[in-house]
Design a protein around this motif. Structure first.
Motif: not given
Ligand SMILES: [Zn+2]
Ligand SMILES: [Zn+2]
Length: 387
Positions: A349-351, A356-357, A362-363
């Protein structure tokens, strides 16, 4: 100007010993001392003359010069032999030399508390009291045991065995001081018989051995007002050491030391605490319960996108000041925690989140972006400065 012979001034023979020289000067000095002869110019002149003569003859080197060359050998203004330095100057030195032994004793006697039945205030005492933060903030009543000198119950402070009484000292008649006549000087000295007490105890009290006071533990109930802080002192008037000869007792100062608290630190009237929160909660926002010092809980609303270090102020949940009616705040500092012990699923999930970041432009990490920009311009400046 013709000066009188120094030996003649002091009324001694040329072969006079140092001791006899001193005695001769002392006799003259007492006779002509300005204190004894106020406004008497003749006495003053004689006193000065004797002092000068003694200063020269008491110094073996100067005396030898005087014996050989007379006044010319020691004349300080004429630059003769051995005038050296402070010859004319110090009244104190020679005076101290001669009178030191008399006045020394006298002063000690007076200063050293000779006074017979004089009352003395007992000493102040300090007691270091450790309190928890709660006790300091909300006040408390605590029993403390204080070792101190207390008036002896057995003899009621007289120092004499019950049924007997201290006798007035026959030497000083109860004054504690005796007068000694030294020439014109009457000197007060502490009575050598009773050591200044003015009383003789022939049958001392068994409990206090004649002291009239005994070291005892006493238990005091101390009320600590709400709001005291590290270093504050509470004064308990009259709870110090017992006085002597019916003098007032000293005071007891209770000095407050506050033990460190597991959750809260105090700064003035504010309390500070750190609140660790999950990083997901920090991002999404949420409600928290934070403990307050009085054992209750308060609701703390953390908005979405809260960063580490953000402080939230809970008004009026700090310390009520001991000196005014103001009340401090509880200040909670948020610390965002990095998750640990991740499961496989959580990692995935974190990966996914991390990937997605980087999409969409977007920052999502304002500080990281800001920091990267600063680092870039730092290297740029460095590079251009090199040219
Ligand atoms: Zn006693
Ligand atoms: Zn005495």
């Amino acid at each position: 100007m013709s000066k009188r012979d120094y030996y003649e001034v002091l009324g001694v023979q040329k072969n006079v010993s140092e001791d006899d020289l001193k005695k001769a000067f002392r006799r003259l000095a007492m006779k002509h001392h300005p204190d004894r002869n106020p406004d008497n110019a003749e006495s003053e002149a004689k006193f000065k003359e004797a002092k000068e003569a003694y200063e020269i003859l008491n110094d073996p080197q100067k005396r030898a010069a005087y014996d050989q060359f007379g006044h010319a050998g020691v004349d300080q203004s004429g630059g003769g032999f051995g005038g050296g330095g402070g010859g004319q100057g110090g009244f104190g030195d020679v005076f101290e030399d001669i009178f030191g032994d008399i006045f020394g004793g006298g002063r000690g006697g007076r200063g050293g508390g000779g006074g017979a039945n004089r009352a003395y205030r007992g000493s102040d005492l300090q007691y270091n009291l450790e309190l928890t933060l709660e006790e300091a903030v909300f006040g408390s009543t605590t029993d403390i045991r204080v070792p101190s000198m207390q008036t002896c119950d057995t003899c009621s402070g007289s120092g004499a065995k019950p049924g007997t009484h201290p006798q007035t000292c026959p030497t000083c008649h109860g004054n504690g001081q005796v007068r000694i006549q030294q020439g014109f000087f009457a000197i007060q000295q502490t009575c050598p018989h009773c050591h200044g007490k003015g009383k003789i105890i022939s049958d001392p009290c068994n409990d206090c051995h004649g002291q009239g006071r005994k070291e005892k533990q006493k238990t005091l109930s101390v009320r600590i007002p709400a709001g005291v802080d590290n270093g504050d002192r509470v004064r308990l008037a009259g709870e110090g050491e017992a006085g002597v000869n019916g003098g007032p007792a000293g005071d007891l100062y209770v000095q407050v030391f506050v033990k460190p608290h597991a959750l809260f630190q105090r700064e003035g009237d504010n309390l500070h605490c750190e609140v660790p929160i999950r990083f997901s909660t920090a991002a999404l926002g949420g409600d928290f319960e934070v403990p307050t010092l009085d054992g209750n809980k308060m609701n703390l609303k953390v908005p979405a996108e809260t960063q580490t270090g953000k402080q939230f102020r809970l008004r009026g949940k700090g310390v009520k000041s001991v000196r005014s009616s103001s009340v401090g705040d509880l200040i909670c500092r948020v610390v965002v925690e990095t998750p640990v012990n991740l499961t496989k699923r959580q990692r995935e999930l974190l990966e996914e989140l991390d990937a997605s970041m980087h999409e969409g432009g977007k920052k999502h990490s304002p500080q990281e972006h800001g920091w990267t920009d600063k680092a870039k311009s730092f290297f740029k400046d460095l590079f251009e400065g090199d040219k």
